[in-house]
Design a protein around this motif. Sequence first.
Motif: not given
Length: 649
Positions: A18-35
């Motif tokens: 879960g940490c990998v998913m959240a961190g990778r997604l958020a870092y990939a696109d600063p406009n993508l909101k991830v919780m």
Amino acid sequence: MVHPQEVDVIVAGGGPAGCVMAGRLAYADPNLKVMLIEGGANNRDDPWVYRPGIYVRNMQRDGINEKATFYTDSMESSYMRGRKSIVPCANILGGGSSINFQMYTRASVSDWDDFKMEGWTGQDLMPLMKRLENYQKPTNNDTHGYDGPIAISNGGQINPLAQDFLRASHAIGIPFSDDIQDCTTSHGAEIWAKYINRETGRRSDAATAYVHSVMDVQNNLYLRTNARVSRVIFEGNKAVGVAYVPSRNRANNGQVQETIVRARKCVVLSSGTLGTPQILERSGVGSGDLLRQLDIKVVSDLPGVGEQYQDHYTTLSIFRVSNESSTTDAFLRGDPAAQKELFTEWETSPEKARLSSNSIDAGFKIRPTEEELKEMGPEFKQLWDTYFKDKPDKPVMFGSIVNGAYADHALLPPGKYITMFQYLEYPASRGKIHIKSTNPYVEPFFDSGFMNNKADFAPIRWSYKKTREVARRMDAFRGELTSHHPHFHPASPAACRDIDIQTAKQMMPDGLTVGIHMGTWHRPSEPYDASKVHDDIKYTKEDDAAIDDWIADHVETTWHSLGTCAMKPREQGGVVDKRLNVYGTENLKCVDLSICPDNLGTNTYSSALLVGEKGADLLCEELGIKVRTPHAPVPHAPAPRGVAATQVR
């Protein structure tokens, strides 16, 4: 931070994947909101997490230190002579990576090939294995990565007992290797690597590497801790959000107080092998028969949810070592001087401190010889022929040495000890977990299935004998702590020899005097001569039965749960497809080790990270974005003391 009511992606569960998913997604696109929603507390700057050498405390169930949730078998097991197994599951941000033993191993190539799923072969996944690693050991192969967020090193100091162990292992036919984590070596011993950053001495956990590092530089990753996802919100079969509750039951009059957060693009379940199937079932995804019994609307009838639970099993045996040996026993016993010395050492030079190690400095992977196979019985022979024989990269057992007694020191006589662990990597036994109520606070029905396949006794029995032979050949060996070994008949040649004058005289070379000091053997003139140990202990059928009884009485989890939401065809009991989509739903993925259709011969932190990396690639591809590497700055210095973590409350 303001808690948004709607984001693009929700990740339910803050374990490694879960940490990998959240961190990778958020870092990939600063406009993508991830919780990211995690049931446990934030791990940031928690000294009981980042100091490697005190991990044992995190395994305790004392009502104060609650870094784990404990799942207990719902019924007594006849396979374990009436015992109930207990499986602790991490309850803290970072999941097991925040509290585990920090032992670095990797699954064999054939383990991933056995998934029989396009895009998931060992060759397919090797680039992702490299991407996640910041490998800090010398090696002669090209299977490791050096620019990733997860630091791997020897950690602190290498105890001389490790070299003693390796020499003794070689004496019984286990060769030394500089790297048995190359995904192909299945029989060899090594200095065991650890998830520890050699530059800081700190544990290398998934939350620090993937979540905190992103939150330090971007504001599109929202972290919610101490909150448990109870169910997925569906519109038809489309996942549009989640409902979560406080981790502690604050319900009034039996009512569960839920908070709803919506997801515009995807809901990712990453609550682990024990948590994810419960969320699915409460959401209407699972066996239709079970859901209807609980008056839950069926969204997708998937009988495989919660089935085929897998784990790895361990037993441990304890041996006495010489007074000259360096062990952690005084520290673990609570000796004030020893504790002050080690904590002071950490404060002044953490990268070299003894607390910058897990005290597990050496270990091995082993496969039996043809002669040994004959002694292991027909049940295991059948498993060998169908599962191991044609896959030479699969080890049957792991073994490791701990520089101290992994036990309650209040119950041990004074002295210095080593612990030998025996780990069964591919059990044939299976279990299950299912909800009993829609209430997320009600404990589930859990059957770990430990040892319910007779084939699992033979390799553990064999491995106990192997680690015992290694211990006897170590220069530091001074006898066996009989309370932590099988109960052999006293007249048997296999009977354990604990410390007493008569035993000492029998086991030492002729003509030498032995004194007793502080519960260990002390030799005034010269050390115990392990080179005089040539013959292996001979075991009778009665001795083997004693070992099997000991296994049934003492075998326990290695905290390596897998397999309750398998990635395989739906008609074969599968729950997710090759892209980790849940069958019969939209915008819902499972990304954790519950997706494994077969076992992985490894300490599973590496595999959870890898599943997270693969899941991040798949979802980024679907969202039209790309994973950015390097992922984020890897912390090389301790954060300022007293700095509190910023989080949604």
